[in-house]
Write a protein that holds these residues in place. Sequence first.
Motif, short mmCIF file in Angstrom:
data_model
loop_
_atom_site.label_atom_id
_atom_site.label_comp_id
_atom_site.label_asym_id
_atom_site.label_seq_id
_atom_site.Cartn_x
_atom_site.Cartn_y
_atom_site.Cartn_z
N ASP A 52 -3.53 3.74 4.44
CA ASP A 52 -2.20 3.43 4.94
C ASP A 52 -2.30 2.36 6.02
O ASP A 52 -3.26 2.33 6.79
N VAL A 53 -1.30 1.49 6.10
CA VAL A 53 -1.28 0.47 7.15
C VAL A 53 -1.14 1.11 8.52
O VAL A 53 -1.82 0.74 9.48
N ARG A 54 -0.24 2.09 8.64
CA ARG A 54 0.09 2.68 9.93
C ARG A 54 -0.50 4.08 10.03
O ARG A 54 -0.18 4.96 9.25
N MET A 55 -1.36 4.27 11.03
CA MET A 55 -1.99 5.57 11.25
C MET A 55 -2.09 5.84 12.75
O MET A 55 -1.82 4.95 13.57
N VAL A 81 -4.44 -1.28 0.29
CA VAL A 81 -3.65 -0.90 1.46
C VAL A 81 -2.24 -0.53 1.01
O VAL A 81 -1.61 -1.27 0.25
N LEU A 82 -1.76 0.61 1.50
CA LEU A 82 -0.42 1.09 1.18
C LEU A 82 0.48 0.97 2.40
O LEU A 82 0.04 1.19 3.53
N SER A 83 1.74 0.65 2.16
CA SER A 83 2.69 0.52 3.26
C SER A 83 4.05 1.04 2.83
O SER A 83 4.42 0.93 1.67
N ALA A 84 4.79 1.60 3.78
CA ALA A 84 6.13 2.10 3.48
C ALA A 84 7.07 0.95 3.14
O ALA A 84 8.00 1.10 2.35
N GLY A 103 -5.96 -5.30 -2.32
CA GLY A 103 -4.69 -4.85 -2.87
C GLY A 103 -3.74 -4.49 -1.75
O GLY A 103 -4.15 -3.94 -0.73
N TYR A 104 -2.46 -4.81 -1.93
CA TYR A 104 -1.44 -4.48 -0.93
C TYR A 104 -0.20 -4.03 -1.69
O TYR A 104 0.43 -4.83 -2.40
N VAL A 129 -4.46 -8.05 -5.81
CA VAL A 129 -3.19 -7.52 -6.29
C VAL A 129 -2.22 -7.43 -5.13
O VAL A 129 -2.44 -6.66 -4.20
N MET A 130 -1.15 -8.20 -5.18
CA MET A 130 -0.11 -8.15 -4.15
C MET A 130 1.15 -7.52 -4.72
O MET A 130 1.52 -7.76 -5.87
#
Length: 214
Positions: A52-55, A81-84, A103-104, A129-130
């Motif tokens: 996750d981006v934010r932790m 990377v995963l983001s809301a 990847g994002y 992968v975007m």
Amino acid sequence: MRILIAEDDALLREGLAMLLRSEGFEVLAAVDNADDLLAAFEAADADGAVLDVRMPPTFTNEGLRAALELRARRPGFPVLVLSAYVEDRYASRLLAGGADGIGYLLKERVGNVAEFVDTLRRVIGGATVMDPEVITQLVGRRGFNDPIRTLTPREHEVLGLMAQGLANQDIAEKLFVSETAISKHIGNIFAKLNLSVSDSGHRRVLATLAYLRS
């Protein structure tokens, strides 16, 4: 494939672990913060990481900084990377240090299990992968006289799929047209954006993002 997971939301973290195990991945560690991720990375020989981006502790960009640190310790280490929600500056920072195995994605993409797993496999295989929303945001910022505005609706669709690192055949299947037609669309896109048609694979993603950011 051996995977590390870093996600502070316990339900999503465990869900990701269960999903990946069911798809044949070996989850070496599933943690809720960047420090534990880095410790797990040093303790195990992983093939890639989903984070996750934010932790914790600030919930700003700890995950992004951890991803960059992983790739600094092992150049080319695959990270998804995963983001809301998409913040294209994060995508830019990820790509700045080298593009192979990046990847994002928006977290909502995880709901489509087949596509998420395929994306992770491609990232581990070295693809870039975007999330298509990155392209949508960047296109929206261009001026009305910009060449990007000359793209047809179909060319915009193809551009978005190119940003996901898809090959011509995969794009053709998604849009239910021939691979020849896709090749023509890509040729038109690259001509309009003054990009080299010789670029292939993740280099096409980089070239497209570089143009849109310029």
